[in-house]
Design a protein around this motif. Structure first.
Motif, PDB file in Angstrom:
ATOM      1  N   ASP A   1      38.323 -51.605  11.971  1.00 19.50           N
ATOM      2  CA  ASP A   1      39.691 -51.739  12.471  1.00 19.50           C
ATOM      3  C   ASP A   1      40.583 -50.673  11.820  1.00 19.50           C
ATOM      4  O   ASP A   1      40.159 -49.938  10.924  1.00 19.50           O
ATOM      5  N   LEU A   2      41.826 -50.596  12.276  1.00 22.78           N
ATOM      6  CA  LEU A   2      42.717 -49.535  11.809  1.00 22.78           C
ATOM      7  C   LEU A   2      43.040 -49.649  10.320  1.00 22.78           C
ATOM      8  O   LEU A   2      43.158 -48.635   9.635  1.00 22.78           O
ATOM      9  N   ALA A   3      43.167 -50.862   9.805  1.00 26.56           N
ATOM     10  CA  ALA A   3      43.430 -51.020   8.367  1.00 26.56           C
ATOM     11  C   ALA A   3      42.247 -50.509   7.548  1.00 26.56           C
ATOM     12  O   ALA A   3      42.437 -49.819   6.540  1.00 26.56           O
ATOM     13  N   GLN A   4      41.046 -50.815   7.984  1.00 27.32           N
ATOM     14  CA  GLN A   4      39.860 -50.324   7.280  1.00 27.32           C
ATOM     15  C   GLN A   4      39.771 -48.804   7.374  1.00 27.32           C
ATOM     16  O   GLN A   4      39.400 -48.129   6.403  1.00 27.32           O
ATOM     17  N   HIS A   5      40.098 -48.272   8.551  1.00 24.92           N
ATOM     18  CA  HIS A   5      40.085 -46.821   8.739  1.00 24.92           C
ATOM     19  C   HIS A   5      41.108 -46.159   7.814  1.00 24.92           C
ATOM     20  O   HIS A   5      40.812 -45.152   7.162  1.00 24.92           O
ATOM     21  N   ALA A   6      42.314 -46.725   7.741  1.00 23.88           N
ATOM     22  CA  ALA A   6      43.353 -46.180   6.864  1.00 23.88           C
ATOM     23  C   ALA A   6      42.930 -46.260   5.404  1.00 23.88           C
ATOM     24  O   ALA A   6      43.113 -45.302   4.644  1.00 23.88           O
ATOM     25  N   ASP A   7      42.355 -47.382   5.009  1.00 21.13           N
ATOM     26  CA  ASP A   7      41.878 -47.564   3.638  1.00 21.13           C
ATOM     27  C   ASP A   7      40.825 -46.510   3.300  1.00 21.13           C
ATOM     28  O   ASP A   7      40.898 -45.865   2.254  1.00 21.13           O
ATOM     29  N   ALA A   8      39.875 -46.312   4.193  1.00 20.87           N
ATOM     30  CA  ALA A   8      38.819 -45.328   3.957  1.00 20.87           C
ATOM     31  C   ALA A   8      39.391 -43.917   3.869  1.00 20.87           C
ATOM     32  O   ALA A   8      38.971 -43.114   3.019  1.00 20.87           O
ATOM     33  N   ARG A   9      40.334 -43.611   4.734  1.00 22.58           N
ATOM     34  CA  ARG A   9      40.954 -42.277   4.733  1.00 22.58           C
ATOM     35  C   ARG A   9      41.707 -42.028   3.428  1.00 22.58           C
ATOM     36  O   ARG A   9      41.545 -40.988   2.785  1.00 22.58           O
ATOM     37  N   LEU A  10      42.519 -42.997   3.002  1.00 25.23           N
ATOM     38  CA  LEU A  10      43.314 -42.821   1.795  1.00 25.23           C
ATOM     39  C   LEU A  10      42.459 -42.855   0.529  1.00 25.23           C
ATOM     40  O   LEU A  10      42.793 -42.207  -0.463  1.00 25.23           O
ATOM     41  N   ALA A  11      41.352 -43.576   0.561  1.00 29.31           N
ATOM     42  CA  ALA A  11      40.471 -43.654  -0.608  1.00 29.31           C
ATOM     43  C   ALA A  11      39.850 -42.294  -0.938  1.00 29.31           C
ATOM     44  O   ALA A  11      39.392 -42.074  -2.062  1.00 29.31           O
ATOM     45  N   GLN A  12      39.876 -41.383   0.010  1.00 27.62           N
ATOM     46  CA  GLN A  12      39.337 -40.041  -0.218  1.00 27.62           C
ATOM     47  C   GLN A  12      40.317 -39.134  -0.965  1.00 27.62           C
ATOM     48  O   GLN A  12      39.930 -38.075  -1.447  1.00 27.62           O
ATOM     49  N   TRP A  13      41.567 -39.549  -1.055  1.00 28.39           N
ATOM     50  CA  TRP A  13      42.563 -38.738  -1.752  1.00 28.39           C
ATOM     51  C   TRP A  13      42.267 -38.736  -3.250  1.00 28.39           C
ATOM     52  O   TRP A  13      42.060 -39.793  -3.857  1.00 28.39           O
ATOM     53  N   SER A  14      42.304 -37.567  -3.858  1.00 27.41           N
ATOM     54  CA  SER A  14      41.985 -37.466  -5.284  1.00 27.41           C
ATOM     55  C   SER A  14      43.025 -38.148  -6.166  1.00 27.41           C
ATOM     56  O   SER A  14      42.713 -38.556  -7.288  1.00 27.41           O
ATOM     57  N   ALA A  15      44.254 -38.297  -5.689  1.00 31.59           N
ATOM     58  CA  ALA A  15      45.311 -38.927  -6.484  1.00 31.59           C
ATOM     59  C   ALA A  15      45.201 -40.450  -6.513  1.00 31.59           C
ATOM     60  O   ALA A  15      45.894 -41.106  -7.290  1.00 31.59           O
ATOM     61  N   LEU A  16      44.341 -41.026  -5.665  1.00 27.71           N
ATOM     62  CA  LEU A  16      44.230 -42.482  -5.553  1.00 27.71           C
ATOM     63  C   LEU A  16      42.863 -42.963  -5.998  1.00 27.71           C
ATOM     64  O   LEU A  16      41.852 -42.302  -5.758  1.00 27.71           O
ATOM     65  N   THR A  17      42.849 -44.126  -6.638  1.00 27.05           N
ATOM     66  CA  THR A  17      41.594 -44.781  -7.002  1.00 27.05           C
ATOM     67  C   THR A  17      41.619 -46.201  -6.463  1.00 27.05           C
ATOM     68  O   THR A  17      42.678 -46.792  -6.289  1.00 27.05           O
ATOM     69  N   ARG A  18      40.457 -46.728  -6.217  1.00 25.90           N
ATOM     70  CA  ARG A  18      40.365 -48.077  -5.672  1.00 25.90           C
ATOM     71  C   ARG A  18      40.484 -49.108  -6.782  1.00 25.90           C
ATOM     72  O   ARG A  18      39.823 -49.024  -7.808  1.00 25.90           O
TER      73      ARG A  18
ATOM     74  N   LEU B   1      44.890 -49.445  -3.496  1.00 29.24           N
ATOM     75  CA  LEU B   1      44.655 -48.116  -4.034  1.00 29.24           C
ATOM     76  C   LEU B   1      45.765 -47.814  -5.029  1.00 29.24           C
ATOM     77  O   LEU B   1      46.931 -48.138  -4.795  1.00 29.24           O
ATOM     78  N   CYS B   2      45.396 -47.195  -6.133  1.00 24.06           N
ATOM     79  CA  CYS B   2      46.318 -46.979  -7.236  1.00 24.06           C
ATOM     80  C   CYS B   2      46.397 -45.509  -7.607  1.00 24.06           C
ATOM     81  O   CYS B   2      45.460 -44.750  -7.383  1.00 24.06           O
ATOM     82  N   ALA B   3      47.523 -45.163  -8.202  1.00 24.42           N
ATOM     83  CA  ALA B   3      47.698 -43.873  -8.858  1.00 24.42           C
ATOM     84  C   ALA B   3      47.923 -44.207 -10.326  1.00 24.42           C
ATOM     85  O   ALA B   3      48.955 -44.773 -10.683  1.00 24.42           O
ATOM     86  N   GLY B   4      46.940 -43.945 -11.141  1.00 23.50           N
ATOM     87  CA  GLY B   4      47.016 -44.372 -12.536  1.00 23.50           C
ATOM     88  C   GLY B   4      47.023 -45.880 -12.597  1.00 23.50           C
ATOM     89  O   GLY B   4      46.171 -46.544 -11.997  1.00 23.50           O
ATOM     90  N   ASP B   5      48.030 -46.444 -13.275  1.00 23.02           N
ATOM     91  CA  ASP B   5      48.103 -47.906 -13.384  1.00 23.02           C
ATOM     92  C   ASP B   5      49.099 -48.504 -12.387  1.00 23.02           C
ATOM     93  O   ASP B   5      49.464 -49.659 -12.494  1.00 23.02           O
ATOM     94  N   ARG B   6      49.548 -47.719 -11.423  1.00 27.92           N
ATOM     95  CA  ARG B   6      50.522 -48.182 -10.432  1.00 27.92           C
ATOM     96  C   ARG B   6      49.845 -48.389  -9.080  1.00 27.92           C
ATOM     97  O   ARG B   6      49.230 -47.474  -8.539  1.00 27.92           O
TER      98      ARG B   6
ATOM     99  N   ILE C   1      48.653 -44.767  11.283  1.00 23.77           N
ATOM    100  CA  ILE C   1      47.902 -44.349  10.091  1.00 23.77           C
ATOM    101  C   ILE C   1      48.496 -43.058   9.539  1.00 23.77           C
ATOM    102  O   ILE C   1      48.615 -42.887   8.328  1.00 23.77           O
ATOM    103  N   ASP C   2      48.895 -42.149  10.437  1.00 25.07           N
ATOM    104  CA  ASP C   2      49.551 -40.916   9.989  1.00 25.07           C
ATOM    105  C   ASP C   2      50.865 -41.232   9.277  1.00 25.07           C
ATOM    106  O   ASP C   2      51.183 -40.632   8.249  1.00 25.07           O
ATOM    107  N   LEU C   3      51.632 -42.178   9.826  1.00 29.99           N
ATOM    108  CA  LEU C   3      52.877 -42.612   9.188  1.00 29.99           C
ATOM    109  C   LEU C   3      52.583 -43.198   7.808  1.00 29.99           C
ATOM    110  O   LEU C   3      53.262 -42.884   6.829  1.00 29.99           O
ATOM    111  N   LEU C   4      51.558 -44.031   7.728  1.00 27.98           N
ATOM    112  CA  LEU C   4      51.166 -44.615   6.447  1.00 27.98           C
ATOM    113  C   LEU C   4      50.823 -43.519   5.445  1.00 27.98           C
ATOM    114  O   LEU C   4      51.264 -43.563   4.290  1.00 27.98           O
ATOM    115  N   ALA C   5      50.063 -42.529   5.865  1.00 30.94           N
ATOM    116  CA  ALA C   5      49.689 -41.432   4.973  1.00 30.94           C
ATOM    117  C   ALA C   5      50.925 -40.681   4.477  1.00 30.94           C
ATOM    118  O   ALA C   5      51.015 -40.319   3.296  1.00 30.94           O
TER     119      ALA C   5
END
Length: 108
Positions: free
Chosen positions: A2-19, A31-36, A89-93
């Motif tokens: 679904d779109l939420a899973q697709h968005a999660d997978a897309r954003l999880a690839q960003w180096s600034a974010l960790t799961r 998804l987090c940036a550091g402890d936030r 999803i683009d808006l979310l990104a």
């Protein structure tokens, strides 16, 4: 997927974010940036982005024009995003990029 899973997978690839990790003390995937915690997917076709209250106030005129966004009346720093189309999803990104910028500037 679904779109939420697709968005999660897309954003999880960003180096600034960790799961997950220390920033996410809830069962919803996040998804987090550091402890936030920056973005979370509470269920259904929705996401929530932590923009900070200052960033929301700065962007409020533009945010109000989107039917995909849910701005809470209380200042929580979080914005809800309904994921119904690929452009949502683009808006979310875009909002996650703003959230990462806001996270660098404040501890809200």
């Amino acid at each position: 997927m679904d779109l939420a899973q697709h968005a999660d997978a897309r954003l999880a690839q960003w180096s600034a974010l960790t799961r997950g990790g220390a920033c996410c003390d809830r069962p919803a995937p996040g998804l987090c940036a550091g402890d936030r915690e920056i973005v979370r997917f509470p269920g259904g076709s929705t996401a929530q982005v932590h923009l900070t209250t200052a960033m929301i106030e700065r962007l409020r005129p533009a945010l109000r024009t989107s039917t995909a966004l849910n701005l809470t009346p209380a200042p929580t720093g979080w914005v809800g995003v309904r994921l119904e189309t690929g452009s949502d999803i683009d808006l979310l990104a875009t909002l996650v990029s703003a959230a990462l910028l806001a996270a660098e500037r404040t501890t809200d």
